[in-house]
Write an enzyme that holds these catalytic residues in place. Structure first.
Site, PDB file in Angstrom:
ATOM      1  N   TYR A 175       0.820  -1.212   0.000  1.00 40.60           N
ATOM      2  CA  TYR A 175       0.000   0.000   0.000  1.00 40.60           C
ATOM      3  C   TYR A 175       0.857   1.266   0.000  1.00 40.60           C
ATOM      4  O   TYR A 175       0.668   2.158   0.824  1.00 40.60           O
ATOM      5  CB  TYR A 175      -0.939   0.006   1.223  1.00 40.60           C
ATOM      6  CG  TYR A 175      -1.740  -1.261   1.336  1.00 40.60           C
ATOM      7  CD1 TYR A 175      -2.802  -1.518   0.465  1.00 40.60           C
ATOM      8  CD2 TYR A 175      -1.414  -2.228   2.278  1.00 40.60           C
ATOM      9  CE1 TYR A 175      -3.520  -2.704   0.545  1.00 40.60           C
ATOM     10  CE2 TYR A 175      -2.135  -3.420   2.363  1.00 40.60           C
ATOM     11  CZ  TYR A 175      -3.188  -3.642   1.490  1.00 40.60           C
ATOM     12  OH  TYR A 175      -3.889  -4.809   1.568  1.00 40.60           O
TER      13      TYR A 175
ATOM     14  N   LYS B  74      -2.002 -16.722   7.994  1.00 37.49           N
ATOM     15  CA  LYS B  74      -1.238 -15.887   8.927  1.00 37.49           C
ATOM     16  C   LYS B  74      -0.456 -16.681   9.993  1.00 37.49           C
ATOM     17  O   LYS B  74       0.635 -17.136   9.712  1.00 37.49           O
ATOM     18  CB  LYS B  74      -2.148 -14.822   9.533  1.00 37.49           C
ATOM     19  CG  LYS B  74      -2.498 -13.746   8.489  1.00 37.49           C
ATOM     20  CD  LYS B  74      -2.972 -12.443   9.088  1.00 37.49           C
ATOM     21  CE  LYS B  74      -2.857 -11.322   8.093  1.00 37.49           C
ATOM     22  NZ  LYS B  74      -4.100 -10.970   7.397  1.00 37.49           N
TER      23      LYS B  74
ATOM     24  N   ASP C  27     -13.768 -16.656   7.704  1.00 43.23           N
ATOM     25  CA  ASP C  27     -12.388 -16.280   7.394  1.00 43.23           C
ATOM     26  C   ASP C  27     -11.664 -16.092   8.728  1.00 43.23           C
ATOM     27  O   ASP C  27     -11.755 -15.041   9.361  1.00 43.23           O
ATOM     28  CB  ASP C  27     -12.381 -14.992   6.560  1.00 43.23           C
ATOM     29  CG  ASP C  27     -10.970 -14.533   6.221  1.00 43.23           C
ATOM     30  OD1 ASP C  27     -10.004 -15.073   6.796  1.00 43.23           O
ATOM     31  OD2 ASP C  27     -10.841 -13.621   5.377  1.00 43.23           O
TER      32      ASP C  27
ATOM     33  N   TYR D 234     -12.415  -7.375   5.699  1.00 44.73           N
ATOM     34  CA  TYR D 234     -11.202  -7.501   4.881  1.00 44.73           C
ATOM     35  C   TYR D 234     -10.940  -8.975   4.632  1.00 44.73           C
ATOM     36  O   TYR D 234     -10.906  -9.768   5.574  1.00 44.73           O
ATOM     37  CB  TYR D 234      -9.981  -6.867   5.567  1.00 44.73           C
ATOM     38  CG  TYR D 234      -8.735  -7.060   4.734  1.00 44.73           C
ATOM     39  CD1 TYR D 234      -8.503  -6.262   3.609  1.00 44.73           C
ATOM     40  CD2 TYR D 234      -7.829  -8.080   5.013  1.00 44.73           C
ATOM     41  CE1 TYR D 234      -7.403  -6.472   2.802  1.00 44.73           C
ATOM     42  CE2 TYR D 234      -6.717  -8.289   4.212  1.00 44.73           C
ATOM     43  CZ  TYR D 234      -6.504  -7.484   3.109  1.00 44.73           C
ATOM     44  OH  TYR D 234      -5.418  -7.697   2.301  1.00 44.73           O
TER      45      TYR D 234
END
Ligand SMILES: *Cc1c(COP(=O)(O)O)cnc(C)c1O
Length: 432
Positions: free
Chosen positions: A22, A280, A251, A150
């Site tokens: 980003y 993760k 998720d 997200y």
């Protein structure tokens, strides 16, 4: 060809050629050059040592450079770094799948291993579509999801991210239009307000013929706003999804492996999703690896449908090095008293950070599991505040109005005290 050798010349090459997440290519953002990391410390190449509050984006739950995790990689490296997964299999993958099936909600029996969280989400979405196709409901190709969510940066995952923070306007004609429902207003731990479920009910009632699944981050919305909502919402959502024939995709990429105080955040609501994504912290932050777990009902239906196979197969699927370190990380977690540790981290975050609610800069403080969030009234100046944290000897990287901590579970009480104190000190410095 020249290869930059000194730290300064490396940073010059970085500024010229390296894209960061980003970021603008030539935005002039400062980056800090890391030489090594161990335990809860990052060692910068200029000799400074930073106490880490980020766990490298939720991942390094056991800290950096852990002897048992290192050993798992080294031992596997001597056998094989990688083999293709088409037509071949190996112990690291089989052991990992066995562990995931044993630890996850009962219904989840079939595991597809992939290389990153976003891919695990794409895989989950494709599974849901193939499932309904196999059952003759070919129009079920869209998804319902919560606002402020997200789910990753690839195109399918992006289509179910929050439309505003996910910049959907930029990719308008390529992103599938999905169904967005309001996120529950009832916070985690508060008595559930039934009106919170109306938005989902309405969307499912009107559009269930086109909706394959509801995809959501259970209890903790992460990168979309660090927001903790009532677990009861998911109980109601489960009942609605059953009623309207819509699958549930949990998720758990950010929440999995203890971060919210439960091994998986779905456990707060005592629900079992039809499909679940993990990533993760799966490898303890060592390597990129993710998995999508499906119920036997989902995988059996896909088997029976046309073409009778699941249509996905990444090159590095089930990489043995990554599976080995995932196995070692899960063992370390399960053998530790992580519940007590995470509960203690939550208590300490709550006690320490609560002292900054009275500051004029601060809007709200909230903590759950090993996650502490200070929501500011105004967006922070990210380069400036990051520099202030580095000057204070800690690594904290806020975004938007959110200054947050998610330390490794192995952080000591003293280290966590120091981290929280630095957050409070640096927040005090934030004036217009
Ligand atoms: C980080 C994240 C992803 C994407 O994972 P990547 O490994 O970055 O592709 C998806 N969902 C959630 C909830 C995440 O936090």
């Amino acid at each position: 060809m020249t290869v930059a050798s000194t730290i300064d010349s490396q940073i010059a090459v970085d500024r010229e050629h390296v894209w960061h997440p980003y970021s603008a290519m030539h935005g002039g953002q400062s980056v800090y050059h890391v030489d090594s990391a161990s335990g809860v410390y990052l060692h910068l190449s200029d000799g400074r040592k930073l106490l880490d509050g980020m766990s490298s984006w939720w991942c390094t739950i056991h800290g950096y450079n852990h002897p048992q995790l290192n050993r798992a990689v080294e031992q596997q490296l001597r056998r094989m770094a990688h083999v293709m997964f088409g037509g071949l299999t190996h112990a690291p993958a089989i052991t990992l799948v066995e562990k995931l099936v044993a630890l996850s909600p009962e219904a989840l029996q079939s595991v597809f291993i992939s290389d990153s969280g976003s891919v695990a989400v794409e895989v989950a979405m494709k599974m849901a579509i193939q499932y309904w196709n196999a059952r003759g409901k070919v129009a079920k190709q869209k998804f319902a999801t919560l606002r402020n969510g997200y789910h990753g940066d690839t195109l399918g995952a992006m289509s179910v991210c929050d439309p505003v923070t996910g910049m959907h306007s930029l990719f308008n004609s390529i992103l599938t239009q999905q169904y967005f429902v309001e996120r529950p207003r009832t916070r985690f731990g508060e008595p559930f307000d039934d009106s919170d479920i109306e938005s989902l009910e309405q969307v499912l009632q009107q559009n269930h013929r086109h909706i394959a699944a509801l995809i959501f981050e259970p209890v903790v919305q992460g990168a979309g706003g660090m927001y903790f909502y009532a677990a009861d919402y998911l109980k109601h959502a489960r009942a609605l999804c059953d009623r309207y024939e819509v699958l549930m995709i949990a998720d758990e990429i950010a929440t999995g492996f203890g971060r919210s105080g439960k091994l998986f955040a779905c456990e707060h609501a005592e629900i079992s999703p039809d499909i679940m994504c993990v990533g993760k912290a799966l490898t303890g932050g060592y390597m990129s690896l993710a998995a999508t777990l499906a119920s036997g009902e989902v995988s059996d239906s896909i088997d029976r449908g046309n073409p009778g196979v699941f249509m996905h197969g990444p090159t590095f699927m089930a990489n043995p090095l990554a599976c080995s370190v995932a196995n070692a990380s899960i063992e370390l977690l399960i053998e530790s008293n992580w519940q007590a540790r995470v509960a203690q981290i939550e208590r300490q975050l709550r006690e320490s950070l609560s002292s900054c609610v009275d500051l004029p800069q601060v809007d709200e403080v909230r903590c759950l599991g090993a996650i502490g969030v200070v929501e500011m009234r105004k967006p922070v100046d990210m380069p400036k505040i990051t520099q202030q944290f580095v000057d204070a000897g800690v690594w904290v990287r806020p975004f938007g109005r959110l200054v947050y901590l998610m330390p490794a579970y192995v952080i000591t009480d003293e280290e966590l005290d120091r981290l929280c104190q630095s957050v409070i000190d640096v927040i005090r410095l934030q004036r217009d």
